[in-house]
Design an enzyme around this catalytic site. Structure first.
Site, PDB file in Angstrom:
ATOM      1  N   SER A 349       0.827  -1.195   0.000  1.00  0.00           N
ATOM      2  CA  SER A 349       0.000   0.000   0.000  1.00  0.00           C
ATOM      3  C   SER A 349       0.872   1.259   0.000  1.00  0.00           C
ATOM      4  O   SER A 349       1.686   1.441  -0.897  1.00  0.00           O
ATOM      5  CB  SER A 349      -0.968  -0.049   1.197  1.00  0.00           C
ATOM      6  N   ASP A 469      -8.787  -5.800  -5.374  1.00  0.00           N
ATOM      7  CA  ASP A 469      -8.378  -4.681  -4.523  1.00  0.00           C
ATOM      8  C   ASP A 469      -9.077  -3.417  -5.005  1.00  0.00           C
ATOM      9  O   ASP A 469      -8.693  -2.829  -6.016  1.00  0.00           O
ATOM     10  CB  ASP A 469      -6.854  -4.503  -4.590  1.00  0.00           C
ATOM     11  N   HIS A 499      -6.842  -6.230  -0.774  1.00  0.00           N
ATOM     12  CA  HIS A 499      -5.683  -5.428  -0.382  1.00  0.00           C
ATOM     13  C   HIS A 499      -4.894  -6.182   0.684  1.00  0.00           C
ATOM     14  O   HIS A 499      -4.923  -5.846   1.865  1.00  0.00           O
ATOM     15  CB  HIS A 499      -6.203  -4.088   0.149  1.00  0.00           C
TER      16      HIS A 499
END
Length: 760
Positions: A349, A469, A499
């Site tokens: 991320s 995601d 994610h």
């Protein structure tokens, strides 16, 4: 379980024998296959003074234990080898399987018995994963088969866990960055947490650039969240222009201070278990949060090249090009005399995002990045096609909200007292610059778009991304991998999760593949390892990974949507609007059941369809007003078994990342029956219907041709499956919530679904 083994390096007989000897296996090319196998098995039981006992607990045949077999005159057969190999890897006869042959087929077992190849089979078996999720050799080393001598030992081109994690060095330095982001007249200092094994050899470094690691301010974050209930603004017709601007660091001076020995220490930092895995294998770990975080100075600039520079300065320090101090008092400097200067960045991320940004600087010393679920353009994270568009699961968030979350200097009361007033000024400037009112691309977002500098990447890159995601959406990885220079080594893992990390999944040897790559790039090991450029998780069955050549094909198939005129009403009743605003999940449930304001088109497939790339909706649309937003989702619709998007724990602590160090669970995506799966989605302000830089008017009740690109994917649909197209306006998870009374009309007879397809 199913084997998808990409990390094993095919090895010659001579090399296999040599590596086995180095591990202490007393095998002899002159001995029979049966004798060598017995010798190998007995070595596995190094904890036992008498190996007869554990050997008797294995079976060689359904009616004979292993000890009896090796004491007999019977010859070694495929049946015996396979049965023993399965047990050595932790599979239990009568529990995990009854028929070995059928079970081996189900596993896609990578070793096929040939009596003349027994040495190579044993070598391969050691590099094969056990039921626990560890390779057999890692499991043996975990139990103490090799001593922790703080030196490198390799097997099949990979480093083994022989560095003592009970005697780690934990220290803190403060790197001077060529920045003054808070404009206080002082160069910013960047706190660096270092964890390294004791070693006489220069160590490579895994660096996790994580703005979260010094703490997060959830109270400030929540106060800063924006209300999504607002009218869609009618924008003036115009053309947007931006310019490429090189980031210019400030000048720094050579440091003449004495070398300090008394460094700040720490006892614990929240670590990333993939880093822990490499820490036990001779790779230093460093955690850096960058400007504007607790222990560092400066302002949290969030995503621009000033923030990137604060991480780059640390790589410069590791290579002797920047200064680090022992403390904020700056009385002594400290050098990275323990480091070999080669760095790989890690993390998911925001962490992976910083890796991409760093790579685009071309900084010397950055040999490789492992970027998971990474952003390549911040505009595409918080905006989409001229709309404010929240990341999945976080309605109301924006980049200045993320600044509040990660500006952890305000968690230190003294820093808050001294610097909060200036911080609030800079934060307000950031809030204005991101232009939440229009949702348009501008210079602020262009300065946070790493794609324009992708040509400068020279390190090896590894990307992982979930095709489910909707936080960091698949376009982020699609665009960066397709913008990379052809001259670099690049690898992409596309999984069917959301994610999430994937290094501890049962079905893919990601951890071991990264070990082989990092030994090549950071330790200079000539291991002849070759990893495919792209590995995709098949969505039609559990635990199946395939090599693919490209993400995005030019071959298309046009699917007609029908002949009707469909009306989509934007307005909801007051109670319904409030309910959906209070819980966007209730809206999603209604949408997927056909109960929201929407138009539905179901397409029954007459043949298999392997989607690869960016689906485009080409629509004939008109709006009853001079504004309009269009949302679309594509579903694989109908009851059948599908992969889930969240991995579940199969075991709790079966993976040992060293020798009784940093244990973690083994995980996998479940394969269960459900009613649908989202294949892709997309959102557009109809004023941006032609491109991002052109703002156009919407004529009332006049037909417009709109091309809405959806999130890229690779997804396999089979003959007889139903492809459901959902068209609607407001999305309560992602878009602004405009409840004004307008409607869109779609002419299906002049509309198509354009699907990029690949051969299966």
């Amino acid at each position: 379980m199913r084997y998808n083994q990409f990390s094993y390096i095919p090895t010659s007989l001579e090399r296999a024998a040599e590596e086995l000897k180095e591990l202490g296996f007393d095998l002899d090319l002159q001995k029979t296959a049966k004798a060598n196998l017995e010798s190998f098995l007995r070595k596995l039981f190094f904890h036992y003074p008498d190996s007869d006992y554990p050997l008797s607990h294995l079976i060689a045949k359904n009616d004979m234990d292993a000890l009896s077999f090796f004491q007999s005159e019977q010859e070694l057969s495929k049946e015996v080898f396979d049965l023993l190999a399965l047990q050595v890897l932790g599979f239990i006869p009568g529990v995990d399987f009854t028929e070995a042959d059928a079970f081996l087929d189900k596993l896609a077992f990578p070793i096929h018995f040939d009596e003349t190849e027994i040495i190579k089979h044993i070598h391969h078996l050691l590099a094969t994963r056990c039921k626990s999720g560890m390779t057999l050799i890692d499991d043996l080393v975990s139990q103490g088969m090799l001593t922790m001598d703080n030196d490198y030992h390799f097997f099949n081109g990979k480093s083994l866990a022989t560095f003592d994690t009970s005697q780690l060095i934990r220290e803190v330095v403060y790197v001077e960055a060529p920045l003054d982001t808070d404009q206080d007249g002082q160069l910013d200092l960047i706190k660096v947490n270092i964890i390294r094994p004791q070693s006489q050899k220069p160590l490579p470094t895994l660096m996790t650039p994580s703005p979260y690691h010094q703490g997060i301010n959830e109270v400030a974050n929540d106060k800063k969240l924006y209300r999504m209930e607002k009218e869609l603004v009618v924008k003036k017709r115009r053309q947007i222009t931006v310019e490429d601007r090189d980031f210019i660091p400030l000048e720094t001076q050579p440091c003449k201070l004495p070398i300090g020995q008394n460094l700040e220490s720490f006892s614990y930092i929240n670590s990333y278990s993939l880093n822990d895995y490499f820490l036990a294998r001779g790779f230093a770990n460093i955690y850096v949060s960058g400007v504007g975080t607790a222990g560092s100075t400066g302002f949290m600039t969030s995503g621009d090249y000033a923030q990137i520079e604060s991480f780059k300065a640390v790589i410069d320090w590791l290579n002797g090009r920047a200064t680090a101090y022992t403390s904020h008092s700056k009385t002594h400097q400290v050098r990275a005399d323990w480091a070999n200067g080669l760095v790989c960045t890690t993390g998911k991320s925001y962490l992976g995002t910083m890796s991409t940004g760093l790579a685009t600087t071309g900084v010397d010393g950055l040999a490789m990045i492992i970027a998971e679920s990474a952003i390549s353009s911040w505009y595409n994270y918080y905006r989409e096609n001229g709309l404010v568009c929240s990341p999945g699961g976080y309605p109301g968030e924006d980049l200045d909200v993320l600044t509040e979350l990660t500006y952890s200097r305000n968690l230190l009361a003294g820093d808050y007292l001294r610097h909060n007033d200036r911080y609030q000024e800079l934060l307000n400037q950031q809030s204005q610059a991101l232009d939440r009112q229009s949702g348009d691309y501008n210079q602020f977002w262009h300065d946070r778009n790493y794609l324009k500098n992708a040509h400068q990447i020279k390190c090896d890159v590894v990307y992982t991304h979930g095709l489910q995601d909707w936080n960091v959406k698949p376009r982020q990885v699609y665009e960066i991998v397709n913008a990379l220079p052809s001259t670099i080594n690049k690898h992409l893992f596309l999984h069917q999760g959301e994610h999430v990390y994937m290094h501890n999944w049962q079905s893919i040897d990601f951890r071991e593949s990264m070990n082989a790559l990092l030994c090549q790039k950071l330790l200079g090991l000539a291991n002849d390892f070759s990893l495919p450029e792209m590995i995709w998780q098949d969505n039609t069955c559990p635990q199946n990974w395939q090599e693919r050549k490209v993400f995005g094909t030019s071959t298309i198939k046009e699917l007609d949507l029908g002949q009707e005129l469909l009306l989509i009403d934007n307005h909801y009743g007051e109670d319904e609007f409030k309910a959906y605003g209070k819980d966007f999940r209730a809206f999603k449930a209604a949408l997927f059941k056909g109960k929201a304001n929407q138009a539905l088109v179901d397409i029954l497939l007459e043949e298999d369809l392997l989607i690869n790339g960016e689906i485009v909706l080409q629509l004939k649309v008109k709006s009853s007003e001079n504004k309009g937003l269009l949302s679309a989702q594509i579903l694989d619709y109908g009851k059948k078994k599908r992969l889930g998007d969240l991995p579940i724990a199969l075991t709790q602590s079966s993976i040992d990342n060293g020798q009784n160090f940093s244990r973690e669970p083994l995980k996998e995506l479940p394969f269960r029956e459900n009613s649908y799966r989202v294949i892709s989605k997309g959102f557009m302000n109809l004023q941006n219907r032609n491109n991002l830089s052109s703002i156009e008017t919407i004529p009332n009740n006049k037909w417009m041709t709109v091309r809405l690109p959806l999130q890229p994917t690779i997804y396999h649909l089979e003959k007889g499956d139903t492809l459901r197209v959902i068209l609607y306006t407001t999305d309560f998870e992602h878009t602004v919530r405009d409840n004004s009374n307008y409607a869109l009309t779609i002419d299906l007879s002049q509309s198509q679904l354009i699907v990029p397809i690949a051969s299966n």
